[in-house]
Design a protein around this motif. Structure first.
Motif, PDB file in Angstrom:
ATOM      1  N   ARG A 148      17.301  -0.408 -17.840  1.00  0.00           N
ATOM      2  CA  ARG A 148      16.763   0.886 -17.442  1.00  0.00           C
ATOM      3  C   ARG A 148      15.333   0.678 -16.951  1.00  0.00           C
ATOM      4  O   ARG A 148      14.545  -0.021 -17.604  1.00  0.00           O
ATOM      5  CB  ARG A 148      16.799   1.787 -18.685  1.00  0.00           C
ATOM      6  N   ILE A 149      15.017   1.244 -15.802  1.00  0.00           N
ATOM      7  CA  ILE A 149      13.663   1.101 -15.242  1.00  0.00           C
ATOM      8  C   ILE A 149      12.815   2.289 -15.689  1.00  0.00           C
ATOM      9  O   ILE A 149      13.114   3.440 -15.365  1.00  0.00           O
ATOM     10  CB  ILE A 149      13.721   1.004 -13.706  1.00  0.00           C
TER      11      ILE A 149
ATOM     12  N   ARG B 281      21.826  -2.683  -9.395  1.00  0.00           N
ATOM     13  CA  ARG B 281      22.795  -2.384 -10.437  1.00  0.00           C
ATOM     14  C   ARG B 281      23.731  -3.572 -10.493  1.00  0.00           C
ATOM     15  O   ARG B 281      24.241  -4.013  -9.456  1.00  0.00           O
ATOM     16  CB  ARG B 281      23.580  -1.117 -10.078  1.00  0.00           C
TER      17      ARG B 281
ATOM     18  N   ASP C 146      20.041   7.702 -14.924  1.00  0.00           N
ATOM     19  CA  ASP C 146      20.255   6.589 -15.852  1.00  0.00           C
ATOM     20  C   ASP C 146      21.258   6.933 -16.953  1.00  0.00           C
ATOM     21  O   ASP C 146      21.728   6.050 -17.669  1.00  0.00           O
ATOM     22  CB  ASP C 146      18.928   6.171 -16.496  1.00  0.00           C
TER      23      ASP C 146
ATOM     24  N   LYS D 218      19.163   2.237 -12.250  1.00  0.00           N
ATOM     25  CA  LYS D 218      19.119   2.916 -13.548  1.00  0.00           C
ATOM     26  C   LYS D 218      17.685   3.387 -13.790  1.00  0.00           C
ATOM     27  O   LYS D 218      16.961   2.850 -14.632  1.00  0.00           O
ATOM     28  CB  LYS D 218      19.581   1.909 -14.616  1.00  0.00           C
ATOM     29  N   LEU D 219      17.269   4.385 -13.000  1.00  0.00           N
ATOM     30  CA  LEU D 219      15.882   4.870 -13.021  1.00  0.00           C
ATOM     31  C   LEU D 219      15.726   5.900 -14.144  1.00  0.00           C
ATOM     32  O   LEU D 219      16.309   6.997 -14.071  1.00  0.00           O
ATOM     33  CB  LEU D 219      15.525   5.496 -11.671  1.00  0.00           C
ATOM     34  N   GLY D 220      14.957   5.560 -15.162  1.00  0.00           N
ATOM     35  CA  GLY D 220      14.837   6.393 -16.357  1.00  0.00           C
ATOM     36  C   GLY D 220      14.358   7.804 -16.044  1.00  0.00           C
ATOM     37  O   GLY D 220      13.265   7.990 -15.533  1.00  0.00           O
TER      38      GLY D 220
END
Lengths: 210, 210
Positions: A10-11, A205, B66, B195-197
């Protein structure tokens, strides 16, 4: 139906980044109550989190990430278990138990993913020995993927494996997580970098289809 | 071996963006001759190019990008051919020739992708009628994907289809290209947002496996 294991970090603004890279920032851009929808912009290194290195990262004349053909992004993968500690090298001998085939992704499970919260995660990670990198180059694999921040050990300031693999157009996938959840040796891997024009890499991803 | 059709736009500083969104910027960050490797940072809207809208884009309390489970990112898809011109609506009747099944991705080929260089690409695109959006919501599809900049017609300032689908946790995939290269009606689709928080969406790599 296929089962999907998500190997992607997760970024977030506090994600661990490579020394010298900026922390990601999220900038609010529109609001549901005034614009009709919420949205944001993001600022980050193209090598943030789980990401792919294009050949141009270490071989400026070679392909940028948008030039990697999509056919290379869906590929059979072999999992090599090679538990390693701080700055330990992945050796040629670590590849002896499983045949490595031309054109596949070699995914190396060092166990370092468990140390993502430790202070030495980014600086003392294990990495490939020169001999092991040359072996994978000879095998003409599609990509080398690892559950740590780099295919080069933290102590290796010369980036030995990057300098062997990327000039030969072998892709590098770093910062995988959840590799320990893969129980089989061979599976299909989807590596999905963004198609960033001219960039040396991209957050991606990465999905194992098992 | 599976054949991969890349449905993803290349992201460049001059890519067409939704009115009000920033153009992407690439910022050089390291140089091969001084740092040992080339790299850059990127600044862009999370809805740039081929991208996925998370439920939170129009339903702030629902899932951010995400939080979308990876199992929803690899899915069977059905291609609906519904050629449309400027601001034309995709109607309920356009779905009559193919059964739409619960849990699949409905990909709509309007032909608008051919107009990406035209001045009205972002402002007069075709989109779903309210009736068609309600039909897809009733079908409980996994996602609605389209070869134009929005599932809502350019003339629809109320974002009718977004407001019907996203609050029901149906994903939206916009700005597909190369849809015209898909010759079959059903295939496997990989939708790969980052997966952008906490983000309301993400640029994505979208790959058809045919």
């Amino acid at each position: 139906m296929v089962r999907v294991i998500d190997l992607t970090m997760r970024i977030t603004p506090s994600i661990r980044v490579f020394p010298g890279s900026p922390q990601p920032s999220f900038i609010p851009w529109s609001r549901f109550d005034s614009h009709g929808y919420d949205s944001e912009a993001v600022f980050m290194s193209t090598h943030t989190g789980t990401h792919v290195d294009a050949p141009s990262h270490f071989a400026p004349c070679l392909a940028s990430i948008d030039m990697v053909p999509a056919s290379r992004l869906v590929c059979s993968a072999v999992l090599i278990k090679a538990p390693k500690g701080a700055n330990q090298l992945i050796e040629r001998e670590d590849f002896e138990n499983e045949p490595v085939r031309e054109g596949e992704v070699v995914m190396i499970a060092t166990g370092w993913e468990k140390r993502v919260a430790k202070s030495n995660y980014m600086t003392e990670n294990p990495g490939l020995s020169e001999q092991a990198a040359r072996y994978l180059a000879r095998k003409k694999v599609n990509a080398v993927a690892i559950d740590g921040p780099s295919i080069d050990a933290g102590a290796d300031s010369k980036f030995t494996a990057h300098n062997i693999l990327l000039p030969r157009s072998i892709l590098v996938v770093e910062n995988l997580c959840n590799v320990s959840k893969i129980s089989m040796t061979r599976f299909t891997l989807v590596i999905s970098p963004l198609k960033l024009g001219g960039a040396t890499g991209s957050p991606a991803r990465v999905l194992a289809l098992v």
